[in-house]
Design a protein around this motif. Sequence first.
Motif, PDB file in Angstrom:
ATOM      1  N   THR A 186       0.837  -1.202   0.000  1.00 44.57           N
ATOM      2  CA  THR A 186       0.000   0.000   0.000  1.00 44.57           C
ATOM      3  C   THR A 186       0.868   1.246   0.000  1.00 44.57           C
ATOM      4  OG1 THR A 186      -1.769  -1.133   1.189  1.00 44.57           O
ATOM      5  CG2 THR A 186      -1.758   1.261   1.296  1.00 44.57           C
ATOM      6  N   GLY A 187       0.491   2.186  -0.860  1.00 46.70           N
ATOM      7  CA  GLY A 187       1.200   3.457  -0.920  1.00 46.70           C
ATOM      8  C   GLY A 187       2.309   3.524  -1.943  1.00 46.70           C
ATOM      9  N   THR A 188       2.649   2.396  -2.536  1.00 44.29           N
ATOM     10  CA  THR A 188       3.723   2.413  -3.531  1.00 44.29           C
ATOM     11  C   THR A 188       3.156   2.651  -4.919  1.00 44.29           C
ATOM     12  OG1 THR A 188       3.604   0.024  -3.856  1.00 44.29           O
ATOM     13  CG2 THR A 188       5.120   0.831  -2.181  1.00 44.29           C
ATOM     14  N   PRO A 189       3.943   3.255  -5.795  1.00 49.02           N
ATOM     15  CA  PRO A 189       3.486   3.426  -7.183  1.00 49.02           C
ATOM     16  C   PRO A 189       3.692   2.132  -7.964  1.00 49.02           C
ATOM     17  CG  PRO A 189       5.625   4.445  -6.891  1.00 49.02           C
ATOM     18  CD  PRO A 189       5.224   3.925  -5.549  1.00 49.02           C
ATOM     19  N   VAL A 190       2.774   1.894  -8.900  1.00 53.46           N
ATOM     20  CA  VAL A 190       2.837   0.693  -9.725  1.00 53.46           C
ATOM     21  C   VAL A 190       2.512   1.077 -11.162  1.00 53.46           C
ATOM     22  CG1 VAL A 190       1.839  -1.586 -10.179  1.00 53.46           C
ATOM     23  CG2 VAL A 190       2.074  -0.778  -7.821  1.00 53.46           C
ATOM     24  N   THR A 191       3.266   0.536 -12.101  1.00 51.59           N
ATOM     25  CA  THR A 191       2.977   0.764 -13.520  1.00 51.59           C
ATOM     26  C   THR A 191       2.816  -0.568 -14.224  1.00 51.59           C
ATOM     27  OG1 THR A 191       4.109   2.895 -13.617  1.00 51.59           O
ATOM     28  CG2 THR A 191       3.821   1.719 -15.691  1.00 51.59           C
ATOM     29  N   LEU A 192       1.706  -0.694 -14.935  1.00 56.11           N
ATOM     30  CA  LEU A 192       1.442  -1.872 -15.754  1.00 56.11           C
ATOM     31  C   LEU A 192       1.602  -1.464 -17.216  1.00 56.11           C
ATOM     32  CD1 LEU A 192      -1.776  -3.252 -13.996  1.00 56.11           C
ATOM     33  CD2 LEU A 192       0.626  -3.535 -13.347  1.00 56.11           C
ATOM     34  N   ARG A 193       2.145  -2.394 -17.993  1.00 57.32           N
ATOM     35  CA  ARG A 193       2.418  -2.075 -19.389  1.00 57.32           C
ATOM     36  C   ARG A 193       1.607  -2.963 -20.317  1.00 57.32           C
ATOM     37  NH1 ARG A 193       7.055  -3.847 -23.227  1.00 57.32           N
ATOM     38  NH2 ARG A 193       7.161  -2.175 -24.764  1.00 57.32           N
TER      39      ARG A 193
ATOM     40  N   THR B 130      -3.662   1.199  -3.394  1.00 56.83           N
ATOM     41  CA  THR B 130      -4.496   0.906  -2.230  1.00 56.83           C
ATOM     42  C   THR B 130      -5.035  -0.511  -2.344  1.00 56.83           C
ATOM     43  OG1 THR B 130      -6.571   1.636  -3.230  1.00 56.83           O
ATOM     44  CG2 THR B 130      -5.214   3.334  -2.165  1.00 56.83           C
ATOM     45  N   SER B 131      -5.491  -1.055  -1.228  1.00 59.23           N
ATOM     46  CA  SER B 131      -5.989  -2.431  -1.236  1.00 59.23           C
ATOM     47  C   SER B 131      -7.200  -2.589  -2.149  1.00 59.23           C
ATOM     48  CB  SER B 131      -6.336  -2.876   0.184  1.00 59.23           C
ATOM     49  OG  SER B 131      -7.316  -2.016   0.740  1.00 59.23           O
ATOM     50  N   SER B 132      -7.972  -1.513  -2.337  1.00 57.62           N
ATOM     51  CA  SER B 132      -9.149  -1.585  -3.215  1.00 57.62           C
ATOM     52  C   SER B 132      -8.755  -1.715  -4.686  1.00 57.62           C
ATOM     53  CB  SER B 132     -10.025  -0.342  -3.028  1.00 57.62           C
ATOM     54  OG  SER B 132      -9.337   0.816  -3.456  1.00 57.62           O
ATOM     55  N   GLN B 133      -7.488  -1.536  -4.988  1.00 56.45           N
ATOM     56  CA  GLN B 133      -7.008  -1.686  -6.355  1.00 56.45           C
ATOM     57  C   GLN B 133      -6.464  -3.089  -6.625  1.00 56.45           C
ATOM     58  OE1 GLN B 133      -4.470   1.892  -6.237  1.00 56.45           O
ATOM     59  NE2 GLN B 133      -5.797   2.796  -7.818  1.00 56.45           N
ATOM     60  N   THR B 134      -6.566  -3.959  -5.642  1.00 57.32           N
ATOM     61  CA  THR B 134      -6.281  -5.375  -5.873  1.00 57.32           C
ATOM     62  C   THR B 134      -7.315  -5.889  -6.864  1.00 57.32           C
ATOM     63  OG1 THR B 134      -5.296  -5.771  -3.710  1.00 57.32           O
ATOM     64  CG2 THR B 134      -6.286  -7.667  -4.828  1.00 57.32           C
ATOM     65  N   SER B 135      -6.831  -6.410  -7.996  1.00 60.27           N
ATOM     66  CA  SER B 135      -7.745  -6.798  -9.060  1.00 60.27           C
ATOM     67  C   SER B 135      -6.959  -7.493 -10.165  1.00 60.27           C
ATOM     68  CB  SER B 135      -8.434  -5.538  -9.637  1.00 60.27           C
ATOM     69  OG  SER B 135      -9.439  -5.868 -10.574  1.00 60.27           O
ATOM     70  N   VAL B 136      -7.700  -7.940 -11.180  1.00 62.73           N
ATOM     71  CA  VAL B 136      -7.074  -8.409 -12.408  1.00 62.73           C
ATOM     72  C   VAL B 136      -7.282  -7.321 -13.451  1.00 62.73           C
ATOM     73  CG1 VAL B 136      -6.977 -10.189 -14.164  1.00 62.73           C
ATOM     74  CG2 VAL B 136      -7.537 -10.803 -11.803  1.00 62.73           C
TER      75      VAL B 136
ATOM     76  N   ARG C 160      -2.461  -9.853 -12.753  1.00 58.30           N
ATOM     77  CA  ARG C 160      -3.064  -9.987 -11.421  1.00 58.30           C
ATOM     78  C   ARG C 160      -2.252  -9.156 -10.442  1.00 58.30           C
ATOM     79  NH1 ARG C 160      -6.725 -13.095  -9.000  1.00 58.30           N
ATOM     80  NH2 ARG C 160      -7.007 -14.336 -10.887  1.00 58.30           N
ATOM     81  N   LEU C 161      -2.876  -8.110  -9.908  1.00 55.23           N
ATOM     82  CA  LEU C 161      -2.206  -7.201  -8.973  1.00 55.23           C
ATOM     83  C   LEU C 161      -2.780  -7.381  -7.581  1.00 55.23           C
ATOM     84  CD1 LEU C 161      -0.272  -4.778  -8.486  1.00 55.23           C
ATOM     85  CD2 LEU C 161      -2.248  -3.294  -8.904  1.00 55.23           C
ATOM     86  N   THR C 162      -1.910  -7.587  -6.623  1.00 51.93           N
ATOM     87  CA  THR C 162      -2.313  -7.692  -5.222  1.00 51.93           C
ATOM     88  C   THR C 162      -1.639  -6.580  -4.436  1.00 51.93           C
ATOM     89  OG1 THR C 162      -2.522 -10.096  -5.418  1.00 51.93           O
ATOM     90  CG2 THR C 162      -2.405  -9.185  -3.188  1.00 51.93           C
ATOM     91  N   VAL C 163      -2.423  -5.785  -3.748  1.00 51.32           N
ATOM     92  CA  VAL C 163      -1.891  -4.693  -2.919  1.00 51.32           C
ATOM     93  C   VAL C 163      -2.077  -5.084  -1.460  1.00 51.32           C
ATOM     94  CG1 VAL C 163      -1.946  -2.245  -2.393  1.00 51.32           C
ATOM     95  CG2 VAL C 163      -2.551  -3.028  -4.694  1.00 51.32           C
ATOM     96  N   VAL C 164      -0.969  -5.223  -0.747  1.00 51.40           N
ATOM     97  CA  VAL C 164      -1.034  -5.700   0.654  1.00 51.40           C
ATOM     98  C   VAL C 164      -0.694  -4.560   1.637  1.00 51.40           C
ATOM     99  CG1 VAL C 164      -0.519  -8.066  -0.003  1.00 51.40           C
ATOM    100  CG2 VAL C 164       1.365  -6.510   0.596  1.00 51.40           C
TER     101      VAL C 164
END
Lengths: 112, 117
Positions: free
Chosen positions: B15-22, B82-88, B113-117
């Motif tokens: 949680t709180g870290t930036p993530v980039t999907l390509r 955020t944890s609410s962004q855990t999703s596929v 598949r992204l998991t935010v812990v």
Amino acid sequence: DQQVKQNSPSLSVQEGRISILNCDYTNSMFDYFLWYKKYPAEGPTFLISISSIKDKNEDGRFTVFLNKSAKHLSLHIVPSQPGDSAVYFCAGIQGGSEKLVFGKGTKLTVNP
Amino acid sequence: DAGITQSPRHKVTETGTPVTLRCHQTENHRYMYWYRQDPGHGLRLIHYSYGVKDTDKGEVSDGYSVSRSKTEDFLLTLESATSSQTSVYFCAISESRWTGILNTEAFFGQGTRLTVV
């Protein structure tokens, strides 16, 4: 506001019978519709599509019907096979913007 | 199979870290989309692009940004996960052509598949 609605979360049919999946839409700007099939842990795969100026499109066992006045389309699968068991998504594309909007999906189970 | 590649395929982040999907395509399709799939919600549009540097919001764009500097690449960034962004997350591409009648094709990637812990 949900522009594409698939009101049946699930459907169960016997092998060899017809499966009918329904989809309703509210956006009259949609000019093209597509159906996708999705297996768990895979991306959706394209199944069949229809232009808004047509009322029927057929591809093998799959037929899509469009009733523009009712803003309703349906996907018919005949005969249904166990391998057809998947989640089916209906989608509409808005002319001009090409915004592709999906329904929530219907899980089809075909029993042997 | 349409040439769409999503990377990474799986990611666990805090949680709180930036993530980039390509999302990378080799089909030269003009339109690209990012969706998230969650139980009971189907495929919800996050952002889409109708050309290089041309993007627009979808129905669930809050907390996400996108960029498209080249036709073939569409990046989705979670500025502060955020944890609410855990999703596929699924990327899709589409193109419309006239063949006497409007014909649109749209294809999906395999998902991330992204998991935010």
